[in-house]
Design a protein around this motif. Structure first.
Motif: not given
Length: 376
Positions: A283-297
C-alpha cells in the motif's frame, strides 16, 4: 536475589519494523526533506519502489501460483473479501464525514480498503492457528499480484477527485513503477532466484529500507505542505475506533461466511487471516504514486490498521490453536482441512507446508510474536 524482569505479554506483538516506522515518521516531523534534498529523496524513493516490486516478482513462483489455483473457491473468496467487501465497507464509511472523520481521513480509509492482502503475516498466523498454510501462501500471493492492477483501477473508480493527484498519468506511473518491475522480476526469476535465496536476509533489509524511505518521503512532503494541521487528537481517536469496527466486521464476515460456505477448518482459518488483512508493504508505494503530496495523510489509516490487525490476529490465532483437534490442520470434509502442499512447492525452493521452512516458521511463531516481513 534475582530481580524480576519486565516482559511484554506474548499476545501483544511489538514489532521492530513498526517501531522503525514510528521513528521514521518522527524523523520526518523533525527534519523533513526540503528543496534539493526533497528532490533527491523523491528520486531515491521512486527507485526503491521499483526495486521492491522487482524483488516481489522474482520471489513469486509462477508454477506454485498455477498449482494453487486448484483451490479456486478459496482464492475467489479471499479476493472477494479483499476487493469487494472491504471497498463496500469503505464506501459506507462516507456517512461518517464530517461528523466522525474528515474527508482526507476517509479518503485514506477508503484507500486502505482497496489495498491487497498481506502475505507473510497471513502465513504466520495461519501456521500458529494450525490452518491450511499452503492455501494462505497462494491466497496472499494471488491477492498481491491482482492488487498491482486492481488497486489503481479501483482507486480511479472510487476515489475520483479525492485521490490527491490521481489521473491517467498516475495510472501510467503505477504501471511503470510497480507492474513493469514486477513483470521483469518474473521474467528474470530463472536467473535471479538462486541469488535471492542465498541473500534472503540482506534483501529483506532492502525491502524494509525501501518502505522506510517511502514513508520518510511521504511524511516529509506532508510536513512541508502543512497537512498535519488538519488532524486533531479527537480525529485520530475516532479513526482508531472506526478501524477497530472495520477489522471486527471483516473477521466476522470471513470466519462466519467461510463456515457457511462449507470450507474445512484449515481452509476457514486461511480465509479468515488472508481475507481480513491489508498489506502495508504494497500500500505505501502505491499511495506515494497515487496521492503525491497528500500521501502522508493518506497512508496514516493504513499504518494504524496494520498494527491493529497484528495485535488482534495474534490473539485470535492462539485461540484457534487452543481449539484445534489433535492433528494440526485436521478437519471434516474433503481434504480434512489438512495442509495440502502444491507439487511445485515440494519441488521448488519455496516454503513448503511440510518442509523445514514451515516447521521453522511454526516453531518461531509459536514461541514468539510474529513479526512483519516486508512483503505485500
Amino acid at each position: 536475589m534475582r530481580r524480576p524482569q519486565l516482559r511484554i505479554p506474548s499476545w501483544l506483538p511489538v514489532d521492530g519494523f513498526i517501531l522503525a516506522l514510528v521513528g521514521t515518521v518522527g524523523l520526518a516531523a523533525l527534519l523533513p526533506a526540503r528543496g534539493a534534498a526533497a528532490t533527491v529523496a523523491g528520486d531515491a524513493s521512486t527507485g526503491a519502489v521499483a526495486l521492491l516490486f522487482f524483488l516481489y516478482g522474482a520471489r513469486l513462483s509462477t508454477r506454485e501460483a498455477l498449482d494453487g489455483m486448484r483451490q479456486w473457491r478459496l482464492h475467489l473468496t479471499v479476493l472477494a473479501c479483499t476487493f469487494v467487501v472491504f471497498p463496500v465497507l469503505g464506501l459506507a464509511a462516507r456517512g461518517l464525514v464530517p461528523y466522525v472523520l474528515t474527508q482526507p481521513l476517509h479518503t485514506g480509509l477508503l484507500f486502505l480498503c482497496l489495498v491487497p492482502s498481506t502475505v507473510q503475516s497471513s502465513i504466520a498466523f495461519t501456521s500458529i492457528a494450525r490452518g491450511n498454510v499452503a492455501a494462505a501462501i497462494c491466497a496472499g500471493s494471488f491477492s498481491s499480484l491482482v492488487g498491482i492492477v486492481v488497486t489503481p483501477l479501483l482507486a480511479a473508480l472510487l476515489l475520483g477527485g479525492d485521490g490527491g493527484g490521481f489521473s491517467a498519468h498516475s495510472l501510467v506511473s503505477i504501471v511503470l513503477q510497480l507492474l513493469a518491475p514486477f513483470l521483469a522480476g518474473q521474467l528474470l526469476r530463472r536467473w535471479t532466484v538462486g541469488f535471492i535465496t542465498r541473500h534472503k536476509k540482506i534483501l529483506g533489509l532492502v525491502d524494509r529500507g525501501s518502505i522506510l524511505l517511502v514513508v520518510y518521503t511521504a511524511f516529509s512532503t506532508g510536513m512541508v505542505e502543512g497537512i498535519w494541521h488538519q488532524v486533531s487528537p479527537w480525529r485520530l481517536l475516532s479513526l482508531l475506533a472506526v478501524e477497530a469496527v472495520l477489522l471486527a466486521l471483516m473477521l466476522t464476515i470471513t470466519s462466519y461466511g467461510s463456515r457457511k460456505a462449507g470450507f474445512a477448518r484449515g481452509d476457514r482459518i486461511a480465509i479468515t487471516f488472508a481475507g481480513s488483512k491489508k498489506s502495508l508493504a504494497a500500500g505505501l508505494p502505491m499511495a506515494s504514486v497515487l496521492f503525491g503530496a497528500q500521501a502522508g495523510l493518506a497512508v496514516l489509516p493504513l499504518m494504524l490498521f496494520h498494527q491493529m490487525q497484528l495485535m488482534v490476529c495474534a490473539v485470535l490465532a492462539k485461540r484457534y490453536a487452543a481449539q484445534a483437534p489433535g492433528e494440526p490442520g485436521a478437519g471434516p470434509g474433503p481434504g480434512g482441512g489438512r495442509r495440502q502442499v502444491p507439487s511445485s512447492t515440494r519441488s521448488s525452493g519455496s516454503r513448503s507446508t511440510t518442509g523445514p521452512g514451515t516447521r521453522a516458521l511454526s516453531s518461531r511463531t509459536r514461541s514468539s510474536s510474529p513479526s512483519l516481513n516486508a512483503r505485500p
